[in-house]
Design a protein around this motif. Structure first.
Motif, PDB file in Angstrom:
ATOM      1  N   LYS A  65      -6.535 -26.118 -49.580  1.00 20.45           N
ATOM      2  CA  LYS A  65      -5.441 -25.105 -50.122  1.00 20.45           C
ATOM      3  C   LYS A  65      -4.021 -25.719 -50.140  1.00 20.45           C
ATOM      4  CE  LYS A  65      -7.574 -20.819 -48.663  1.00 20.45           C
ATOM      5  NZ  LYS A  65      -7.424 -19.637 -47.711  1.00 20.45           N
ATOM      6  N   VAL A  66      -3.781 -26.556 -49.237  1.00 18.51           N
ATOM      7  CA  VAL A  66      -2.533 -27.143 -49.608  1.00 18.51           C
ATOM      8  C   VAL A  66      -2.254 -27.903 -50.617  1.00 18.51           C
ATOM      9  CG1 VAL A  66      -0.794 -28.692 -48.335  1.00 18.51           C
ATOM     10  CG2 VAL A  66      -2.219 -26.893 -46.872  1.00 18.51           C
ATOM     11  N   ARG A  67      -3.615 -28.963 -50.780  1.00 17.76           N
ATOM     12  CA  ARG A  67      -3.524 -29.665 -51.968  1.00 17.76           C
ATOM     13  C   ARG A  67      -3.319 -28.950 -53.261  1.00 17.76           C
ATOM     14  NH1 ARG A  67      -5.045 -34.604 -53.675  1.00 17.76           N
ATOM     15  NH2 ARG A  67      -5.995 -34.883 -56.029  1.00 17.76           N
ATOM     16  N   GLN A  68      -4.133 -27.739 -53.157  1.00 20.35           N
ATOM     17  CA  GLN A  68      -4.133 -26.892 -54.481  1.00 20.35           C
ATOM     18  C   GLN A  68      -2.812 -26.388 -54.768  1.00 20.35           C
ATOM     19  OE1 GLN A  68      -6.121 -26.787 -57.108  1.00 20.35           O
ATOM     20  NE2 GLN A  68      -4.363 -25.778 -58.091  1.00 20.35           N
ATOM     21  N   ALA A  69      -2.128 -25.788 -53.647  1.00 22.99           N
ATOM     22  CA  ALA A  69      -0.738 -25.425 -53.743  1.00 22.99           C
ATOM     23  C   ALA A  69       0.273 -26.233 -54.262  1.00 22.99           C
ATOM     24  CB  ALA A  69      -0.290 -24.831 -52.266  1.00 22.99           C
ATOM     25  N   VAL A  70       0.177 -27.496 -53.857  1.00 25.35           N
ATOM     26  CA  VAL A  70       1.055 -28.705 -54.384  1.00 25.35           C
ATOM     27  C   VAL A  70       0.924 -28.661 -55.836  1.00 25.35           C
ATOM     28  CG1 VAL A  70       1.589 -31.064 -54.601  1.00 25.35           C
ATOM     29  CG2 VAL A  70       0.967 -30.060 -52.373  1.00 25.35           C
ATOM     30  N   ILE A  71      -0.023 -28.491 -56.364  1.00 21.58           N
ATOM     31  CA  ILE A  71      -0.207 -28.634 -58.067  1.00 21.58           C
ATOM     32  C   ILE A  71       0.311 -27.329 -58.574  1.00 21.58           C
ATOM     33  CG2 ILE A  71      -1.825 -28.803 -59.767  1.00 21.58           C
ATOM     34  CD1 ILE A  71      -3.659 -30.498 -58.029  1.00 21.58           C
ATOM     35  N   ASP A  72      -0.072 -26.238 -57.814  1.00 19.27           N
ATOM     36  CA  ASP A  72       0.487 -24.899 -58.259  1.00 19.27           C
ATOM     37  C   ASP A  72       1.968 -24.753 -58.374  1.00 19.27           C
ATOM     38  OD1 ASP A  72      -2.187 -24.111 -58.766  1.00 19.27           O
ATOM     39  OD2 ASP A  72      -2.374 -22.854 -56.856  1.00 19.27           O
ATOM     40  N   VAL A  73       2.594 -25.289 -57.303  1.00 16.52           N
ATOM     41  CA  VAL A  73       4.146 -25.230 -57.325  1.00 16.52           C
ATOM     42  C   VAL A  73       4.553 -26.131 -58.169  1.00 16.52           C
ATOM     43  CG1 VAL A  73       6.202 -25.475 -55.756  1.00 16.52           C
ATOM     44  CG2 VAL A  73       4.022 -24.416 -54.721  1.00 16.52           C
ATOM     45  N   ALA A  74       4.054 -27.180 -58.397  1.00 13.35           N
ATOM     46  CA  ALA A  74       4.702 -28.206 -59.510  1.00 13.35           C
ATOM     47  C   ALA A  74       4.287 -27.998 -60.700  1.00 13.35           C
ATOM     48  CB  ALA A  74       3.870 -29.702 -59.238  1.00 13.35           C
ATOM     49  N   ARG A 300       4.015 -22.186 -70.820  1.00 10.39           N
ATOM     50  CA  ARG A 300       4.245 -23.355 -70.428  1.00 10.39           C
ATOM     51  C   ARG A 300       3.532 -24.154 -69.434  1.00 10.39           C
ATOM     52  NH1 ARG A 300       9.540 -21.983 -71.660  1.00 10.39           N
ATOM     53  NH2 ARG A 300      10.115 -21.366 -69.539  1.00 10.39           N
ATOM     54  N   ARG A 301       3.086 -23.205 -68.331  1.00 10.01           N
ATOM     55  CA  ARG A 301       2.659 -23.572 -67.112  1.00 10.01           C
ATOM     56  C   ARG A 301       1.247 -23.962 -67.516  1.00 10.01           C
ATOM     57  NH1 ARG A 301      -0.670 -22.044 -62.709  1.00 10.01           N
ATOM     58  NH2 ARG A 301       0.606 -22.497 -60.634  1.00 10.01           N
ATOM     59  N   ALA A 302       0.454 -23.032 -68.424  1.00  9.89           N
ATOM     60  CA  ALA A 302      -0.860 -23.266 -68.783  1.00  9.89           C
ATOM     61  C   ALA A 302      -1.060 -24.559 -69.707  1.00  9.89           C
ATOM     62  CB  ALA A 302      -1.499 -22.015 -69.886  1.00  9.89           C
ATOM     63  N   GLU A 303      -0.008 -24.834 -70.662  1.00  8.24           N
ATOM     64  CA  GLU A 303      -0.059 -26.301 -70.995  1.00  8.24           C
ATOM     65  C   GLU A 303       0.117 -27.413 -69.945  1.00  8.24           C
ATOM     66  OE1 GLU A 303       3.189 -26.281 -74.044  1.00  8.24           O
ATOM     67  OE2 GLU A 303       2.712 -24.731 -75.082  1.00  8.24           O
ATOM     68  N   TYR A 304       0.932 -27.138 -69.308  1.00 11.96           N
ATOM     69  CA  TYR A 304       0.903 -28.309 -68.355  1.00 11.96           C
ATOM     70  C   TYR A 304      -0.322 -28.465 -67.161  1.00 11.96           C
ATOM     71  CZ  TYR A 304       5.774 -29.075 -69.034  1.00 11.96           C
ATOM     72  OH  TYR A 304       7.253 -29.530 -69.584  1.00 11.96           O
ATOM     73  N   ALA A 305      -0.969 -27.342 -67.264  1.00 14.28           N
ATOM     74  CA  ALA A 305      -2.230 -27.413 -66.152  1.00 14.28           C
ATOM     75  C   ALA A 305      -3.413 -27.983 -67.107  1.00 14.28           C
ATOM     76  CB  ALA A 305      -2.613 -25.852 -65.968  1.00 14.28           C
ATOM     77  N   GLN A 306      -3.230 -28.409 -68.223  1.00 11.05           N
ATOM     78  CA  GLN A 306      -4.244 -28.973 -69.052  1.00 11.05           C
ATOM     79  C   GLN A 306      -4.600 -30.374 -68.493  1.00 11.05           C
ATOM     80  OE1 GLN A 306      -3.926 -28.118 -73.162  1.00 11.05           O
ATOM     81  NE2 GLN A 306      -3.936 -26.060 -73.012  1.00 11.05           N
ATOM     82  N   ASP A 307      -3.198 -30.867 -67.989  1.00 12.90           N
ATOM     83  CA  ASP A 307      -3.229 -32.382 -67.471  1.00 12.90           C
ATOM     84  C   ASP A 307      -2.591 -32.831 -66.211  1.00 12.90           C
ATOM     85  OD1 ASP A 307      -3.226 -35.465 -67.481  1.00 12.90           O
ATOM     86  OD2 ASP A 307      -2.213 -35.559 -69.186  1.00 12.90           O
ATOM     87  N   THR A 308      -3.316 -32.138 -65.210  1.00 12.95           N
ATOM     88  CA  THR A 308      -2.838 -32.357 -63.883  1.00 12.95           C
ATOM     89  C   THR A 308      -2.839 -33.831 -63.477  1.00 12.95           C
ATOM     90  OG1 THR A 308      -5.085 -32.185 -62.980  1.00 12.95           O
ATOM     91  CG2 THR A 308      -3.817 -30.022 -63.231  1.00 12.95           C
ATOM     92  N   ASP A 309      -3.443 -34.620 -63.996  1.00  9.55           N
ATOM     93  CA  ASP A 309      -3.255 -36.151 -63.578  1.00  9.55           C
ATOM     94  C   ASP A 309      -1.767 -36.598 -64.046  1.00  9.55           C
ATOM     95  OD1 ASP A 309      -5.831 -36.433 -62.683  1.00  9.55           O
ATOM     96  OD2 ASP A 309      -6.715 -37.267 -64.509  1.00  9.55           O
ATOM     97  N   VAL A 311       0.615 -34.651 -64.154  1.00  7.88           N
ATOM     98  CA  VAL A 311       1.760 -33.796 -63.104  1.00  7.88           C
ATOM     99  C   VAL A 311       1.664 -34.623 -61.767  1.00  7.88           C
ATOM    100  CG1 VAL A 311       2.002 -31.969 -61.756  1.00  7.88           C
ATOM    101  CG2 VAL A 311       1.182 -31.766 -64.069  1.00  7.88           C
ATOM    102  N   LEU A 312       0.517 -35.094 -61.455  1.00  9.78           N
ATOM    103  CA  LEU A 312       0.256 -35.735 -59.999  1.00  9.78           C
ATOM    104  C   LEU A 312       0.985 -37.216 -60.205  1.00  9.78           C
ATOM    105  CD1 LEU A 312      -2.946 -35.080 -59.024  1.00  9.78           C
ATOM    106  CD2 LEU A 312      -0.955 -34.411 -57.852  1.00  9.78           C
ATOM    107  N   SER A 313       0.979 -37.706 -61.541  1.00 12.70           N
ATOM    108  CA  SER A 313       1.783 -39.365 -61.691  1.00 12.70           C
ATOM    109  C   SER A 313       3.119 -39.054 -61.576  1.00 12.70           C
ATOM    110  CB  SER A 313       1.209 -39.885 -63.078  1.00 12.70           C
ATOM    111  OG  SER A 313       1.816 -41.015 -63.363  1.00 12.70           O
ATOM    112  N   MET A 314       3.687 -37.910 -62.149  1.00 13.26           N
ATOM    113  CA  MET A 314       4.953 -37.494 -62.251  1.00 13.26           C
ATOM    114  C   MET A 314       5.635 -37.418 -60.591  1.00 13.26           C
ATOM    115  SD  MET A 314       6.982 -34.729 -61.375  1.00 13.26           S
ATOM    116  CE  MET A 314       6.142 -33.266 -62.047  1.00 13.26           C
ATOM    117  N   LEU A 315       4.672 -36.583 -59.866  1.00 12.19           N
ATOM    118  CA  LEU A 315       4.965 -36.498 -58.426  1.00 12.19           C
ATOM    119  C   LEU A 315       5.170 -37.851 -57.769  1.00 12.19           C
ATOM    120  CD1 LEU A 315       3.052 -33.389 -57.547  1.00 12.19           C
ATOM    121  CD2 LEU A 315       5.301 -33.507 -58.176  1.00 12.19           C
TER     122      LEU A 315
END
Length: 342
Positions: A65-74, A300-309, A311-315
């Motif tokens: 849940k914490v891992r998913q929440a990191v992606i959600d908040v980002a 915009r959130r839906a667009e970013y969610a299409q490429d979570t990799d 997002v994680l690279s940015m983090l």
């Protein structure tokens, strides 16, 4: 509504802020901190933490849940307009210096002092008297102090309920600096937004995920309408012609926070207080305002969610940048404490 403006400071302020990653963000976050962060990233390069190690105390035993929440908040950060070219977004656990500094600072504060922290006391009450509280949760004010000081934070955007955390951070800083005999760590000041406390949809306390009285920034059009229709107004406003109360009226609190046409809101308040304005009219106005605010964020959130990799690279990049600052601070702390032996 405009965000808060930082005070003039002869030296550049270092902004540090963030959120415990316990789930997607809601309108309370937007009013209380995100608007301020959007303004600050135009004049500063804020550090914005995804506090996943602190969130472990909220999701004991379920780290997924914490891992998913990191992606959600980002995703929420990016969707509202936080720009990784202007703001350094980092994952707390990917900067291990924060945990090490937190451990050193724990020795400078007593358990009794932590238990007196009003913010912590409020969260303990929300968890319930019979909850099993972890040591990690009890010490999270120290972890927050380590985050701020490791990243050299001097200006901290917070909600009103977080002011005791800033006070405790400065207590720890002063005690550490006295102990080592030199100003290694910086004190900081709080920056409050114009909307310091957004009420929950039910009018009971502030908007909170734990109380289930929140509206997510990713809410659908139907969810927004349903939330507005259920909002508390004035129980004594029984007819259109009867005067209505503005104070404590959740719909007007939301209009104050989010409606850009302040003159129109003032006119609605005057008519409502005098009598002659139905609850349905002010709710329709608020629904229009929230639909206009949330719809582009959701898209915009839906667009970013299409490429979570991506997002994680940015983090990862943001965490590496933040680690350089934290490592330098930790080196100064350990040098001052005599913690190098070779």
């Amino acid at each position: 509504m405009s965000a808060a403006t930082p005070s003039t400071n002869p030296s550049p302020s270092i902004v540090v802020t963030g959120d415990r990653t316990v789930g997607p963000l809601h309108l309370g976050h937007y009013a209380g901190s995100l608007q301020t962060r959007l303004a600050l990233q135009e004049t500063h390069n804020p550090f914005i933490l995804l506090a996943d190690t602190q969130a472990l105390s909220d999701h004991q035993g379920d780290y997924r849940k914490v891992r998913q929440a990191v992606i959600d908040v980002a995703l929420d950060y990016l969707a509202v307009g936080i720009d990784p070219q202007k703001s350094t977004i980092l994952i707390q656990s990917m900067v291990p210096e924060l945990a090490e500094l937190s451990f050193y600072l724990m020795n400078l504060v007593s358990v009794a002092r932590l238990e007196r922290n009003p913010t912590l006391k409020s969260e303990l009450r929300a968890k319930g008297a019979n909850s099993e509280i972890s040591a990690g949760f009890l010490s999270y004010p120290v972890s927050q102090a380590a985050d701020i000081t490791a990243l050299r934070g001097t200006l901290i955007p917070v909600g009103e309920d977080q002011l005791p955390m800033i006070e405790q951070t400065n207590e720890i800083v002063r005690r550490f600096n006295r102990m080592v005999g030199e100003p290694i760590l910086n004190e900081c000041e709080a920056l409050l937004s114009n909307t310091t406390r957004l009420p929950g949809l039910d009018g009971k306390g502030k908007m909170s995920r734990a109380l289930g009285n929140h509206l997510a920034l990713s809410a659908s059009a139907d969810e927004i309408t349903q939330a507005v229709n259920k909002m508390y107004t004035d129980a004594q406003h029984l007819t259109i012609t009867s005067p209505g109360q503005i104070e404590g009226n959740v719909v007007f609190a939301f209009l104050d926070a989010f409606d850009p046409d302040t003159q129109h809101v003032a006119a609605l308040k005057a008519q409502y207080a005098h009598g002659g304005l139905a609850d349905s009219v002010i709710k329709a106005r608020l629904n229009d305002v929230l639909q206009a605010l949330i719809t582009p964020i959701r898209e915009r959130r839906a667009e970013y969610a299409q490429d979570t990799d991506a997002v994680l690279s940015m983090l990862l990049c943001g965490s590496a940048k933040a680690r350089q600052t934290a490592a330098l601070t930790l080196h100064k702390v350990k040098t001052a404490m005599g913690m190098y032996y070779f």
